[in-house]
Write a protein that holds these residues in place. Structure first.
Motif, short mmCIF file in Angstrom:
data_model
loop_
_atom_site.label_atom_id
_atom_site.label_comp_id
_atom_site.label_asym_id
_atom_site.label_seq_id
_atom_site.Cartn_x
_atom_site.Cartn_y
_atom_site.Cartn_z
N TYR A 194 0.82 -1.20 0.00
CA TYR A 194 0.00 0.00 0.00
C TYR A 194 0.85 1.26 0.00
CZ TYR A 194 1.07 -0.24 4.95
OH TYR A 194 1.72 -0.31 6.15
N ASP A 195 0.24 2.36 -0.40
CA ASP A 195 0.82 3.69 -0.35
C ASP A 195 -0.33 4.66 -0.04
OD1 ASP A 195 2.71 5.75 -0.61
OD2 ASP A 195 2.13 6.08 -2.69
N LEU A 196 -0.48 5.02 1.22
CA LEU A 196 -1.59 5.87 1.66
C LEU A 196 -1.12 7.31 1.79
CD1 LEU A 196 -3.03 3.55 4.44
CD2 LEU A 196 -3.84 3.81 2.11
N GLU A 197 -1.79 8.21 1.10
CA GLU A 197 -1.47 9.62 1.17
C GLU A 197 -2.73 10.41 1.48
OE1 GLU A 197 0.50 10.87 -2.39
OE2 GLU A 197 2.20 9.55 -2.04
N GLU A 206 7.69 16.92 14.68
CA GLU A 206 8.10 15.95 15.71
C GLU A 206 6.97 14.96 16.00
OE1 GLU A 206 9.32 18.24 19.05
OE2 GLU A 206 10.80 19.36 17.88
N ILE A 207 5.75 15.45 16.03
CA ILE A 207 4.59 14.58 16.26
C ILE A 207 4.46 13.59 15.11
CG2 ILE A 207 2.08 14.53 16.45
CD1 ILE A 207 2.32 17.34 17.76
N CYS A 208 4.66 14.06 13.89
CA CYS A 208 4.58 13.18 12.73
C CYS A 208 5.67 12.11 12.77
CB CYS A 208 4.69 13.98 11.44
SG CYS A 208 3.21 14.93 11.10
N LEU A 209 6.88 12.49 13.14
CA LEU A 209 7.96 11.51 13.23
C LEU A 209 7.67 10.47 14.30
CD1 LEU A 209 11.13 13.76 12.89
CD2 LEU A 209 10.28 12.07 11.26
N ALA A 210 7.10 10.89 15.41
CA ALA A 210 6.78 9.95 16.49
C ALA A 210 5.71 8.95 16.06
CB ALA A 210 6.32 10.71 17.73
N ASN A 211 4.80 9.36 15.18
CA ASN A 211 3.71 8.49 14.73
C ASN A 211 3.97 7.87 13.36
OD1 ASN A 211 1.82 8.78 16.90
ND2 ASN A 211 1.62 10.90 16.27
N GLU A 212 5.22 7.98 12.87
CA GLU A 212 5.62 7.41 11.58
C GLU A 212 4.79 7.95 10.42
OE1 GLU A 212 5.87 3.18 11.73
OE2 GLU A 212 7.00 3.20 13.59
N ILE A 213 4.52 9.25 10.45
CA ILE A 213 3.84 9.93 9.35
C ILE A 213 4.88 10.76 8.63
CG2 ILE A 213 2.07 11.61 8.74
CD1 ILE A 213 0.60 10.82 11.30
N HIS A 221 0.64 17.50 2.83
CA HIS A 221 0.48 16.31 2.01
C HIS A 221 1.32 15.24 2.69
CE1 HIS A 221 0.97 14.24 -2.14
NE2 HIS A 221 -0.01 13.72 -1.44
N ASP A 222 0.65 14.24 3.28
CA ASP A 222 1.31 13.25 4.14
C ASP A 222 1.20 11.85 3.57
OD1 ASP A 222 1.71 15.32 5.91
OD2 ASP A 222 -0.05 14.85 7.11
N ASN A 223 2.14 11.03 3.98
CA ASN A 223 2.15 9.60 3.68
C ASN A 223 2.18 8.89 5.03
OD1 ASN A 223 2.86 6.95 3.01
ND2 ASN A 223 4.03 7.62 1.24
N TYR A 224 1.30 7.92 5.24
CA TYR A 224 1.20 7.31 6.56
C TYR A 224 0.98 5.80 6.47
CZ TYR A 224 -3.86 7.42 5.82
OH TYR A 224 -5.12 7.24 5.31
N ASP A 225 1.13 5.15 7.60
CA ASP A 225 0.98 3.70 7.71
C ASP A 225 -0.50 3.35 7.93
OD1 ASP A 225 1.60 1.04 7.96
OD2 ASP A 225 2.29 1.19 10.03
N GLN A 226 -0.91 2.21 7.44
CA GLN A 226 -2.32 1.83 7.54
C GLN A 226 -2.74 1.54 8.98
OE1 GLN A 226 -3.01 -1.70 5.29
NE2 GLN A 226 -1.67 -2.96 6.52
N ALA A 227 -1.81 1.30 9.87
CA ALA A 227 -2.15 1.01 11.26
C ALA A 227 -2.47 2.28 12.06
CB ALA A 227 -1.01 0.26 11.93
N ILE A 228 -2.21 3.43 11.50
CA ILE A 228 -2.43 4.70 12.20
C ILE A 228 -3.87 5.16 12.02
CG2 ILE A 228 -1.77 7.13 12.27
CD1 ILE A 228 0.98 6.28 11.31
#
Length: 82
Positions: A12-15, A42-49, A64-71
């Motif tokens: 996947y590639d979620l944006e 910093e918040i984004c880095l902590a949540n892997e965004i 414009h963000d890319n994130y993990d499906q578990a978030i």
């Protein structure tokens, strides 16, 4: 080629495109408030965004963000208020 994230049975590639706008489009995002928004990285880095692109204007913010499906984005956005 895109860097797809992989799960055990998924690829996947979620944006997401997020726009925050001040109430009545007032010009409030200047000076210290705009600099304070830097802590959002910093918040984004902590949540892997991963922030792909971002822009802070005087009355709105584009991300414009890319994130993990578990978030769960809804719980993260209500937890971190500025």
């Amino acid at each position: 080629m895109l860097d797809y994230r992989k799960g055990s049975h998924t690829c996947y590639d979620l944006e997401i495109h997020i726009v925050w706008i001040t109430k009545y489009r007032k010009s409030l995002l200047r000076g210290m408030i705009a600099k304070e928004f830097g802590s959002f990285r910093e918040i984004c880095l902590a949540n892997e965004i991963q922030i792909i692109q971002g822009h802070v204007s005087k009355e709105h913010i584009h991300l414009h963000d890319n994130y993990d499906q578990a978030i769960n984005l809804c719980s993260n956005s209500t937890r971190h208020r500025f």
